[in-house]
Design a protein around this motif. Structure first.
Motif, PDB file in Angstrom:
ATOM      1  N   PRO A 127       0.806  -1.236   0.000  1.00 23.01           N
ATOM      2  CA  PRO A 127       0.000   0.000   0.000  1.00 23.01           C
ATOM      3  C   PRO A 127       0.832   1.276   0.000  1.00 23.01           C
ATOM      4  O   PRO A 127       0.388   2.301  -0.519  1.00 23.01           O
ATOM      5  N   ARG A 128       2.031   1.235   0.563  1.00 26.24           N
ATOM      6  CA  ARG A 128       2.849   2.446   0.640  1.00 26.24           C
ATOM      7  C   ARG A 128       3.425   2.860  -0.717  1.00 26.24           C
ATOM      8  O   ARG A 128       3.973   3.949  -0.846  1.00 26.24           O
ATOM      9  N   VAL A 129       3.312   2.000  -1.715  1.00 23.62           N
ATOM     10  CA  VAL A 129       3.826   2.335  -3.041  1.00 23.62           C
ATOM     11  C   VAL A 129       2.850   3.222  -3.805  1.00 23.62           C
ATOM     12  O   VAL A 129       3.219   3.851  -4.787  1.00 23.62           O
ATOM     13  N   SER A 130       1.614   3.291  -3.362  1.00 24.24           N
ATOM     14  CA  SER A 130       0.632   4.156  -4.020  1.00 24.24           C
ATOM     15  C   SER A 130       0.342   5.366  -3.139  1.00 24.24           C
ATOM     16  O   SER A 130      -0.792   5.673  -2.807  1.00 24.24           O
ATOM     17  N   GLY A 131       1.411   6.077  -2.758  1.00 27.05           N
ATOM     18  CA  GLY A 131       1.273   7.271  -1.944  1.00 27.05           C
ATOM     19  C   GLY A 131       1.281   8.531  -2.790  1.00 27.05           C
ATOM     20  O   GLY A 131       1.368   8.488  -4.023  1.00 27.05           O
ATOM     21  N   VAL A 132       1.177   9.678  -2.125  1.00 29.92           N
ATOM     22  CA  VAL A 132       1.208  10.967  -2.819  1.00 29.92           C
ATOM     23  C   VAL A 132       2.139  11.916  -2.076  1.00 29.92           C
ATOM     24  O   VAL A 132       2.308  11.831  -0.862  1.00 29.92           O
ATOM     25  N   ASN A 133       2.735  12.804  -2.841  1.00 32.06           N
ATOM     26  CA  ASN A 133       3.546  13.877  -2.267  1.00 32.06           C
ATOM     27  C   ASN A 133       2.607  15.009  -1.868  1.00 32.06           C
ATOM     28  O   ASN A 133       2.042  15.683  -2.720  1.00 32.06           O
ATOM     29  N   CYS A 134       2.424  15.195  -0.573  1.00 33.35           N
ATOM     30  CA  CYS A 134       1.454  16.183  -0.104  1.00 33.35           C
ATOM     31  C   CYS A 134       2.112  17.551  -0.045  1.00 33.35           C
ATOM     32  O   CYS A 134       2.634  17.970   0.976  1.00 33.35           O
ATOM     33  N   LEU A 150      -1.110   7.096   1.242  1.00 34.75           N
ATOM     34  CA  LEU A 150      -0.070   7.571   2.153  1.00 34.75           C
ATOM     35  C   LEU A 150       0.272   9.011   1.794  1.00 34.75           C
ATOM     36  O   LEU A 150       0.382   9.364   0.620  1.00 34.75           O
ATOM     37  N   MET A 151       0.436   9.848   2.821  1.00 32.76           N
ATOM     38  CA  MET A 151       0.748  11.259   2.622  1.00 32.76           C
ATOM     39  C   MET A 151       2.200  11.538   3.016  1.00 32.76           C
ATOM     40  O   MET A 151       2.613  11.232   4.140  1.00 32.76           O
ATOM     41  N   ARG A 152       2.937  12.113   2.080  1.00 29.55           N
ATOM     42  CA  ARG A 152       4.306  12.528   2.359  1.00 29.55           C
ATOM     43  C   ARG A 152       4.286  13.973   2.851  1.00 29.55           C
ATOM     44  O   ARG A 152       3.917  14.885   2.136  1.00 29.55           O
ATOM     45  N   TYR A 153       4.711  14.179   4.108  1.00 29.74           N
ATOM     46  CA  TYR A 153       4.593  15.484   4.759  1.00 29.74           C
ATOM     47  C   TYR A 153       5.984  16.079   4.989  1.00 29.74           C
ATOM     48  O   TYR A 153       6.905  15.354   5.393  1.00 29.74           O
ATOM     49  N   MET A 192      -6.014  15.148  10.710  1.00 31.55           N
ATOM     50  CA  MET A 192      -6.544  14.575   9.479  1.00 31.55           C
ATOM     51  C   MET A 192      -6.078  13.132   9.298  1.00 31.55           C
ATOM     52  O   MET A 192      -6.862  12.233   8.967  1.00 31.55           O
ATOM     53  N   VAL A 193      -4.791  12.878   9.514  1.00 31.21           N
ATOM     54  CA  VAL A 193      -4.241  11.530   9.377  1.00 31.21           C
ATOM     55  C   VAL A 193      -4.914  10.571  10.346  1.00 31.21           C
ATOM     56  O   VAL A 193      -5.297   9.447   9.992  1.00 31.21           O
ATOM     57  N   ASP A 194      -5.090  11.012  11.590  1.00 32.87           N
ATOM     58  CA  ASP A 194      -5.710  10.148  12.593  1.00 32.87           C
ATOM     59  C   ASP A 194      -7.177   9.873  12.279  1.00 32.87           C
ATOM     60  O   ASP A 194      -7.651   8.740  12.393  1.00 32.87           O
ATOM     61  N   GLY A 239      -7.349   7.570   9.202  1.00 30.97           N
ATOM     62  CA  GLY A 239      -6.578   6.330   9.263  1.00 30.97           C
ATOM     63  C   GLY A 239      -5.537   6.225   8.165  1.00 30.97           C
ATOM     64  O   GLY A 239      -5.345   5.154   7.580  1.00 30.97           O
ATOM     65  N   LEU A 240      -4.842   7.327   7.881  1.00 31.12           N
ATOM     66  CA  LEU A 240      -3.860   7.342   6.799  1.00 31.12           C
ATOM     67  C   LEU A 240      -2.475   6.946   7.286  1.00 31.12           C
ATOM     68  O   LEU A 240      -2.118   7.193   8.436  1.00 31.12           O
ATOM     69  N   ALA A 241      -1.704   6.351   6.397  1.00 31.12           N
ATOM     70  CA  ALA A 241      -0.271   6.207   6.621  1.00 31.12           C
ATOM     71  C   ALA A 241       0.406   7.505   6.197  1.00 31.12           C
ATOM     72  O   ALA A 241      -0.131   8.268   5.392  1.00 31.12           O
TER      73      ALA A 241
END
Length: 650
Positions: free
Chosen positions: A190-197, A225-228, A279-281, A284-286
């Motif tokens: 699942p972590r391979v389909s993340g986005v650069n936030c 997954l959100m990259r912060y 928002m993440v909590d 339920g986001l990675a």
């Protein structure tokens, strides 16, 4: 010796016919005997004649000819004729009972009529040779005739002695493709389909994490997954003040406007992670974090880690800076040693607070953007090679290496077009992606690979309305890289760049969801609903497309299933500017029955039909066409140009 010449005459009336195939030959079918075959012509001659010569050498027993015909289930009537005085009924995919005759009586024919247009006819000539001991061996030669006749009815007559294929107003198309699905799958990551936030920290014209539009977009995108806090902005966001550092002259004007927005919307305390954490909590986001180790001193970074710990955040993934090998950062990181010394200081501080957190070490993006590096060219940039070698020497202290893959389009101001950019970017991605990943696997054999940003290399045209990264062509490019990353076991984290491009101001400044969103969300939802991914091989196309950086395949894809089963979703991305006929589907294991397409559940995303040309549609940010169920292309067993196709299989 008996000699048989099979001549198939195709009278082409406004019709272009492709004939293809490979004659299978063998020797020594019977002790002391020889069977020899050769093809005089594998393509239509000037007059449309295809000639195949079969040369038999003193074989005892009878010789049998067998022909199998298929037209994509569109033939309504056909018959098998032997020596013009006998006939047998023929239906689609029906094998004719063997007909026995002497080599001196080779005449045969296949007659058919019905709606054979927009279809493909496959003719398999099978020679069955029987010896004196009654043992038989079959040899085959396949030929296909591919037609697009605009839906007009047609009739034909194929034989060794007569005319004609009669089909009005035919157009040429590509030959049909064969899709082979690997029967062995790997678990989806699942972590391979993340986005650069990248959105909340550039709030000028943007919006914040607690806005309803933002929350809805995250949910509808499949909760990636959100990259912060993002890429470059991570190097300038001062966690100690909540504002962006302004020391860089080239960025100071834009960042000053961003700071004004932060002050107006967040107050004097500036920006912090509270809304992001909430928002993440709640969803339920990675998430992953990019540490600012450029404009923040080490003690401030440690204080930030303490703050995260107090908030109770579970930090699983940390990137140690963003693209700090570029000249922009020479004032702090003039070389690889300065970077490695800084992260070596921070590593124990991070591990003491988050012992299970994985750490990523950056390597130069030029591994992808400069072909000399992955190509081991002698003139590759020495500074970057030193950085890579030093990182490899220290790789055992970290969990992953980080690369960004931005495919150059190769277009220049004197040759600006979205069509040219599409050819360039797709050819670059094909010719450089696999070389880059293979290079990293060799240099860092025990490290995970994190592709934390991928897209087309941005280019702001002078004569075109939109930057490449926000267009339909960027979406098609990213479809391919997302599937490739999902299929590569060594890649454990990947981020589509970027979430900020999923919703943009439109002409009236109202935010609209973009083509980027449409493509990402479909693939992400499909990945969420599956457990395993399997590679597919696409064959049968006469030639690849060619861009500025070399050839690339016209179709690419993957198969998604639950628990590695045979039911699932076939994803095919057409990179072609013309329709591609979809031929047979099969599993790599021949013992498995071929999969069946369920068109009622299919989805096709393609170029908007509201534009007059492909050029306009490729360059648009928002407009697209979507068909849920049997699209006009899929129901005719074709893939439309530049489409993302999700096809359920049973």
């Amino acid at each position: 010796m008996g000699r048989i010449t099979l001549l198939v005459f195709l009278l082409l009336w406004q019709c272009l016919v492709f004939v293809e195939g490979q004659l299978t030959c063998a020797e020594g079918l019977d002790p002391g005997q020889t069977f020899k075959c050769f093809s005089k012509s594998l393509a239509p001659e000037k007059n449309g004649t295809v000639s195949i010569d079969l040369d038999f050498r003193q074989i005892a027993g009878d010789m049998r000819f067998q022909i199998t015909a298929s037209s994509g289930f569109l033939i309504s009537k056909a018959r098998w004729v032997i020596n013009t005085d006998s006939a047998a009924a023929l239906g689609p995919w029906t094998i004719i009972s063997s007909q026995v005759f002497l080599a001196t009586q080779p005449a045969f024919a296949l007659e058919f009529d019905g709606n054979c247009c927009d279809a493909t006819l496959w003719f398999v000539f099978q020679v069955v040779v029987c010896g004196s001991d009654n043992s038989c061996t079959a040899l085959s030669s396949q030929r296909s005739v591919n037609m697009m006749c605009l839906g007009q009815p047609c009739s034909g007559y194929l034989s060794s002695f007569g005319p004609t294929l009669d089909c009005p107003t035919c157009l040429a198309s590509e030959p049909p493709i064969l899709v082979t699905i690997n029967a062995q799958g790997t678990p989806i990551k699942p972590r391979v389909s993340g986005v650069n936030c990248n959105i909340n920290n550039l709030p000028h014209g943007g919006y914040y994490y607690n806005e309803s539009d933002f929350m809805a977009l995250v949910i509808d995108s499949g909760k990636p997954l959100m990259r912060y806090p993002g890429g470059t902005v991570a190097n300038y966001l001062l966690t100690s003040t909540g504002f962006l550092d302004l020391h860089n002259i080239e960025r100071s004007d834009a960042y000053a406007r961003n700071n004004d927005d932060i002050l107006a919307n967040r107050g004097a305390s500036g920006y912090d992670m509270i809304d992001f954490n909430a928002m993440v909590d709640s969803l339920g986001l990675a998430s992953s974090i990019v540490l600012n180790i450029y404009t923040e001193p080490v003690e401030n970074t440690i204080a930030y880690l303490d703050q995260l710990k107090r908030w109770g955040r579970q930090i699983d993934l940390i990137e140690l800076g963003n693209e700090l090998f570029f000249p922009e950062y020479y004032d702090v990181f003039p070389n690889e040693r300065a970077y490695l010394d800084r992260v070596a200081t921070l590593r124990p501080e991070i591990k003491s607070r988050f012992p299970n957190c994985k750490l990523g070490l950056i390597v130069p993006n030029q591994v992808y953007t400069d072909p000399r590096i992955a190509g081991f060219a002698p003139n590759a940039p020495a500074r970057l090679l030193r950085w890579i070698d030093a990182a490899a020497a220290n790789a055992s202290n970290y969990d992953a290496v980080i690369i960004h893959t931005y495919s150059t389009s190769g277009i220049e101001q004197q040759d600006e077009s979205y069509s040219a950019a599409t050819l360039g970017a797709l050819s670059y991605a094909t010719n450089q992606w696999f070389k880059t990943i293979d290079y990293l696997k060799k240099k860092f054999p025990n490290s995970e690979i994190w592709v934390t940003e991928f897209n087309v290399k941005d280019y702001t045209p002078i004569s075109l309305p939109n930057t490449l990264q926000t267009t339909y062509l960027g979406a098609i490019h990213n479809d391919i890289l997302l599937l490739r990353a999902s299929l590569e076991p060594k890649i454990t984290l990947a981020n589509w760049h970027s979430f900020s491009k999923f919703m943009l101001p439109s002409g009236n400044r109202q935010r609209r969801r973009t083509n980027m969103y449409q493509h990402f969300s479909l693939i992400k939802m499909a990945l969420n609903n599956a457990s395993h991914i399997m590679p597919v091989t696409v064959t049968g196309l006469e030639e690849e497309r060619r861009g500025k950086f070399g050839p690339f395949s016209r179709v690419e894809g993957a198969f998604l299933s639950k628990s590695g089963g045979r039911q699932g979703l076939l994803i095919l991305v057409s990179k072609s500017d013309v329709e591609i006929p979809l031929g047979a589907l099969r599993w790599s294991s021949r013992s498995l029955s071929p999969p069946k397409i369920v068109l009622d559940g299919a989805i096709q995303i393609g170029l908007s039909e509201s534009f007059a040309t492909q050029e306009e549609a490729l360059g648009d940010q928002f407009e697209f066409s979507r068909v849920d169920g049997p699209s006009s292309c899929l129901q005719n067993n074709t893939l439309c140009p530049y489409t993302l196709n999700l096809i359920p299989l049973l």
